[in-house]
Design an enzyme around this catalytic site. Sequence first.
Site, PDB file in Angstrom:
ATOM      1  N   SER A 132       0.924  -1.184   0.131  1.00 41.77           N
ATOM      2  CA  SER A 132      -0.128  -0.074  -0.083  1.00 41.77           C
ATOM      3  C   SER A 132       0.931   1.325  -0.031  1.00 41.77           C
ATOM      4  O   SER A 132       2.194   1.407   0.567  1.00 41.77           O
ATOM      5  CB  SER A 132      -0.872  -0.074   1.124  1.00 41.77           C
ATOM      6  OG  SER A 132      -1.463   1.278   1.416  1.00 41.77           O
ATOM      7  N   GLU A 134       0.168   3.504   1.775  1.00 39.39           N
ATOM      8  CA  GLU A 134       0.267   4.253   3.080  1.00 39.39           C
ATOM      9  C   GLU A 134       1.675   3.953   3.798  1.00 39.39           C
ATOM     10  O   GLU A 134       1.969   4.644   4.744  1.00 39.39           O
ATOM     11  CB  GLU A 134      -0.896   3.265   3.871  1.00 39.39           C
ATOM     12  CG  GLU A 134      -2.175   3.858   3.934  1.00 39.39           C
ATOM     13  CD  GLU A 134      -2.311   5.442   4.312  1.00 39.39           C
ATOM     14  OE1 GLU A 134      -1.915   5.463   5.574  1.00 39.39           O
ATOM     15  OE2 GLU A 134      -2.771   6.315   3.452  1.00 39.39           O
ATOM     16  N   TYR A 155      -1.711  -0.008  10.713  1.00 34.89           N
ATOM     17  CA  TYR A 155      -2.068  -0.712   9.269  1.00 34.89           C
ATOM     18  C   TYR A 155      -0.879  -0.594   8.515  1.00 34.89           C
ATOM     19  O   TYR A 155      -0.392  -1.586   7.805  1.00 34.89           O
ATOM     20  CB  TYR A 155      -3.231   0.040   8.387  1.00 34.89           C
ATOM     21  CG  TYR A 155      -3.505  -0.128   7.197  1.00 34.89           C
ATOM     22  CD1 TYR A 155      -4.082  -1.259   6.795  1.00 34.89           C
ATOM     23  CD2 TYR A 155      -2.737   0.594   6.286  1.00 34.89           C
ATOM     24  CE1 TYR A 155      -4.075  -1.829   5.575  1.00 34.89           C
ATOM     25  CE2 TYR A 155      -2.978   0.190   4.856  1.00 34.89           C
ATOM     26  CZ  TYR A 155      -3.695  -0.796   4.465  1.00 34.89           C
ATOM     27  OH  TYR A 155      -3.870  -1.150   3.214  1.00 34.89           O
TER      28      TYR A 155
HETATM   29  P1  NAP Z   1     -11.691  -4.173   1.693  1.00 37.43           P
HETATM   30  O1  NAP Z   1     -12.927  -3.741   0.584  1.00 37.43           O
HETATM   31  O2  NAP Z   1     -11.743  -3.561   2.901  1.00 37.43           O
HETATM   32  O3  NAP Z   1     -11.682  -5.800   1.335  1.00 37.43           O
HETATM   33  C1  NAP Z   1     -10.839  -6.457   2.366  1.00 37.43           C
HETATM   34  C2  NAP Z   1     -10.955  -8.049   2.253  1.00 37.43           C
HETATM   35  O4  NAP Z   1     -10.303  -8.656   3.122  1.00 37.43           O
HETATM   36  C3  NAP Z   1     -12.542  -8.368   2.391  1.00 37.43           C
HETATM   37  O5  NAP Z   1     -13.083  -9.507   1.729  1.00 37.43           O
HETATM   38  C4  NAP Z   1     -12.574  -8.916   4.009  1.00 37.43           C
HETATM   39  O6  NAP Z   1     -13.498  -9.691   4.273  1.00 37.43           O
HETATM   40  C5  NAP Z   1     -11.161  -9.625   3.819  1.00 37.43           C
HETATM   41  N1  NAP Z   1     -10.494  -9.968   5.345  1.00 37.43           N
HETATM   42  C6  NAP Z   1     -10.551  -8.968   6.257  1.00 37.43           C
HETATM   43  N2  NAP Z   1     -10.057  -9.673   7.442  1.00 37.43           N
HETATM   44  C7  NAP Z   1      -9.714 -10.748   6.970  1.00 37.43           C
HETATM   45  C8  NAP Z   1      -9.291 -12.025   7.815  1.00 37.43           C
HETATM   46  N3  NAP Z   1      -9.042 -11.910   9.140  1.00 37.43           N
HETATM   47  N4  NAP Z   1      -9.484 -13.147   7.060  1.00 37.43           N
HETATM   48  C9  NAP Z   1      -9.682 -13.285   5.908  1.00 37.43           C
HETATM   49  N5  NAP Z   1     -10.072 -12.212   4.993  1.00 37.43           N
HETATM   50  C10 NAP Z   1     -10.355 -11.032   5.663  1.00 37.43           C
HETATM   51  O7  NAP Z   1     -10.269  -3.819   0.881  1.00 37.43           O
HETATM   52  P2  NAP Z   1      -9.887  -3.234  -0.518  1.00 37.43           P
HETATM   53  O8  NAP Z   1     -10.287  -1.830  -0.684  1.00 37.43           O
HETATM   54  O9  NAP Z   1     -10.806  -4.228  -1.596  1.00 37.43           O
HETATM   55  O10 NAP Z   1      -8.307  -3.536  -0.741  1.00 37.43           O
HETATM   56  C11 NAP Z   1      -7.695  -4.752  -0.916  1.00 37.43           C
HETATM   57  C12 NAP Z   1      -6.503  -5.024  -0.537  1.00 37.43           C
HETATM   58  O11 NAP Z   1      -5.713  -3.897  -0.911  1.00 37.43           O
HETATM   59  C13 NAP Z   1      -6.379  -4.713   1.316  1.00 37.43           C
HETATM   60  O12 NAP Z   1      -5.275  -5.629   1.652  1.00 37.43           O
HETATM   61  C14 NAP Z   1      -5.899  -3.523   1.219  1.00 37.43           C
HETATM   62  O13 NAP Z   1      -5.148  -3.452   2.639  1.00 37.43           O
HETATM   63  C15 NAP Z   1      -5.124  -3.175  -0.054  1.00 37.43           C
HETATM   64  N6  NAP Z   1      -5.214  -1.869  -0.484  1.00 37.43           N
HETATM   65  C16 NAP Z   1      -6.072  -1.045  -0.762  1.00 37.43           C
HETATM   66  C17 NAP Z   1      -6.294   0.015  -1.423  1.00 37.43           C
HETATM   67  C18 NAP Z   1      -7.457   0.702  -1.705  1.00 37.43           C
HETATM   68  O14 NAP Z   1      -7.120   1.847  -2.068  1.00 37.43           O
HETATM   69  N7  NAP Z   1      -8.602   0.124  -2.036  1.00 37.43           N
HETATM   70  C19 NAP Z   1      -4.761   0.805  -1.711  1.00 37.43           C
HETATM   71  C20 NAP Z   1      -3.665   0.038  -1.324  1.00 37.43           C
HETATM   72  C21 NAP Z   1      -3.825  -1.324  -0.807  1.00 37.43           C
HETATM   73  P3  NAP Z   1     -14.944  -9.348   4.797  1.00 37.43           P
HETATM   74  O15 NAP Z   1     -15.935  -8.614   3.604  1.00 37.43           O
HETATM   75  O16 NAP Z   1     -15.665 -10.402   5.440  1.00 37.43           O
HETATM   76  O17 NAP Z   1     -14.994  -8.021   5.835  1.00 37.43           O
HETATM   77  O1  F7E Z   2      -8.967   8.176   4.168  1.00 36.66           O
HETATM   78  C1  F7E Z   2      -9.212  11.901   5.529  1.00 36.66           C
HETATM   79  C2  F7E Z   2      -8.118  11.054   6.277  1.00 36.66           C
HETATM   80  O2  F7E Z   2      -9.728   6.449   5.079  1.00 36.66           O
HETATM   81  C3  F7E Z   2      -8.219   9.275   3.263  1.00 36.66           C
HETATM   82  C4  F7E Z   2      -7.329   2.332   2.519  1.00 36.66           C
HETATM   83  O3  F7E Z   2      -7.898   1.675   1.360  1.00 36.66           O
HETATM   84  O4  F7E Z   2      -5.854   3.880   0.981  1.00 36.66           O
HETATM   85  C5  F7E Z   2      -6.979   3.819   2.176  1.00 36.66           C
HETATM   86  O5  F7E Z   2      -6.612   4.498   3.295  1.00 36.66           O
HETATM   87  C6  F7E Z   2      -7.830  10.557   3.805  1.00 36.66           C
HETATM   88  C7  F7E Z   2      -7.275  10.623   5.146  1.00 36.66           C
HETATM   89  O6  F7E Z   2      -8.276   6.353   3.099  1.00 36.66           O
HETATM   90  C8  F7E Z   2     -12.435  11.335   6.775  1.00 36.66           C
HETATM   91  O7  F7E Z   2      -7.556  11.374   7.575  1.00 36.66           O
HETATM   92  C9  F7E Z   2     -11.110  13.092   6.471  1.00 36.66           C
HETATM   93  O8  F7E Z   2      -6.097  11.449   5.074  1.00 36.66           O
HETATM   94  O9  F7E Z   2     -10.454   7.277   2.740  1.00 36.66           O
HETATM   95  P1  F7E Z   2      -9.399   7.021   3.811  1.00 36.66           P
HETATM   96  P2  F7E Z   2      -6.650   5.926   3.595  1.00 36.66           P
HETATM   97  O10 F7E Z   2      -6.399   6.191   5.073  1.00 36.66           O
HETATM   98  O11 F7E Z   2      -5.930   6.850   2.740  1.00 36.66           O
HETATM   99  C10 F7E Z   2      -4.680   3.244   1.359  1.00 36.66           C
HETATM  100  C11 F7E Z   2      -4.021   3.397   0.300  1.00 36.66           C
HETATM  101  C12 F7E Z   2      -5.155   1.973   1.887  1.00 36.66           C
HETATM  102  O12 F7E Z   2      -4.207   0.961   1.650  1.00 36.66           O
HETATM  103  C13 F7E Z   2      -5.971   1.797   2.922  1.00 36.66           C
HETATM  104  O13 F7E Z   2      -6.375   0.383   2.926  1.00 36.66           O
HETATM  105  O14 F7E Z   2      -9.223  11.248   4.378  1.00 36.66           O
HETATM  106  N1  F7E Z   2     -10.433  11.902   6.142  1.00 36.66           N
HETATM  107  N2  F7E Z   2     -12.332  12.674   7.035  1.00 36.66           N
HETATM  108  C14 F7E Z   2     -11.178  10.812   6.428  1.00 36.66           C
HETATM  109  N3  F7E Z   2     -11.218   9.658   6.304  1.00 36.66           N
HETATM  110  C15 F7E Z   2     -12.100   8.650   6.624  1.00 36.66           C
HETATM  111  N4  F7E Z   2     -12.137   7.387   6.369  1.00 36.66           N
HETATM  112  N5  F7E Z   2     -13.219   8.968   7.177  1.00 36.66           N
HETATM  113  C16 F7E Z   2     -13.826  10.729   7.380  1.00 36.66           C
HETATM  114  O15 F7E Z   2     -14.467  11.195   7.819  1.00 36.66           O
END
Ligand code: NAP
Ligand code: F7E
Length: 350
Positions: A132, A134, A155
């Site tokens: 990620s 992050e 995380y």
């Molecule tokens: P998401 O919507 O939160 O999906 C997470 C998945 O992981 C869900 O299927 C969830 O199951 C499953 N999971 C959570 N805890 C688990 C456990 N203990 N055992 C087995 N499965 C588990 O995340 P996403 O946005 O699709 O992201 C996919 C991956 O990319 C994640 O690893 C995330 O950290 C990473 N990532 C995401 C982003 C982004 O912007 N979306 C960016 C960079 C990296 P349930 O449905 O049962 O909760």
């Molecule tokens: O926050 C600000 C918050 O939770 C984005 C995950 O998919 O991307 C995601 O992580 C920004 C942050 O995403 C609220 O403080 C303001 O600066 O949508 P977010 P994230 O933290 O960037 C990365 C790449 C991953 O890997 C992660 O799995 O928005 N913010 N106000 C808020 N964020 C949330 N959630 N809620 C608020 O009310």
Amino acid sequence: MNTKKALIFGITGQDGSYLAEFLLSREYEVHGVIRRASTFNTVRIDHLYQDPHIRGTRLFLHYGDLTDTGNIEKLVNQIKPDEIYHLGAQSHVRVSFDMPEYTANTDALGTLRILEAIKNSGNHIKFYNAASSEMFGSTLPPQNELSLFHPRSPYAVAKVFSFDITRLYREAYGIFACNGLLFNHESPRRGETFVTRKITMGIARIRAGLDKKLYLGNLKAKRDWGFAPEYVEAMHMMLCQEKPDDYVVATGESHSVREFLELAFSYAGLGDYKNYVEIDQRYFRPAEVESLIGNASKAKERLGWQPKITCSDLCKIMIDSDFKNLHLDIIGEGNKILKEKFPNKWWKID
Ligand code: NAP
Ligand code: F7E
């Protein structure tokens, strides 16, 4: 034809659901790990579900959990996949401060458990790990594959471990293991507590008269927001290369949360966001990642990957979808963008 088998951890999540749809469109047999829950958690993949009694079914679901070593070993040995996509995680950064130990167990050790299962199986299995952006944390933008990691949440610390252990198993045991350093990617299937979806859903609820206000945290943070279906294609491209490697996947364009709010309220015809948005301290994090802008030149050069959807497109796509969910008249520019930019799209429009 020799059908390829993929195993997806996290198939019920945003990315897992799109990836399953993409691989099914490429004639893969897809196996997905789902968690037992007292309510259904398969809503994102229900449209893909096929009765396993019907001949020719190519989607199979298995109960499992990333914290359960024996279960992971059993699944890897029984299914014998050609490719494993590890997308499972406790993926919410703010929540990781509330549940640091669980986050580390799932996101860090979960990755190690899968890698051990691959190593012990002795099978040639290609592995994709969802690292990620992050992990870059407070490292100044733009960030690429050579930028330093300075994680700012439990995380992100867990993801740094998952990145390093994936690279180590590649170097030490010759496993075809890749890390995708994906920057934020969103869609109508994005979890409802991530900021973009919280905003687009909040706006739809205000338009429908269900809410009067939207409560948010830090509006100054900047993110590089892309479109999830394009990002899952990059995951597959990484596993199609001759050699395993790590890649940044990003748009190269960055906006603050405030800018996303302005775009979204303006598109929805609600005018100034300040009339609806209030700041609530509970949504701030103990440590923040201020600014992320990805440099995806390596993915462009080596994978031929390039995104088509901009942040403004994304905002329109998500608002159209959330208006439709609440039976509001949609504005339609988002759907038009999807039709124009993806004449051969492989996913269902939500
Ligand atoms: P998401 O919507 O939160 O999906 C997470 C998945 O992981 C869900 O299927 C969830 O199951 C499953 N999971 C959570 N805890 C688990 C456990 N203990 N055992 C087995 N499965 C588990 O995340 P996403 O946005 O699709 O992201 C996919 C991956 O990319 C994640 O690893 C995330 O950290 C990473 N990532 C995401 C982003 C982004 O912007 N979306 C960016 C960079 C990296 P349930 O449905 O049962 O909760
Ligand atoms: O926050 C600000 C918050 O939770 C984005 C995950 O998919 O991307 C995601 O992580 C920004 C942050 O995403 C609220 O403080 C303001 O600066 O949508 P977010 P994230 O933290 O960037 C990365 C790449 C991953 O890997 C992660 O799995 O928005 N913010 N106000 C808020 N964020 C949330 N959630 N809620 C608020 O009310």
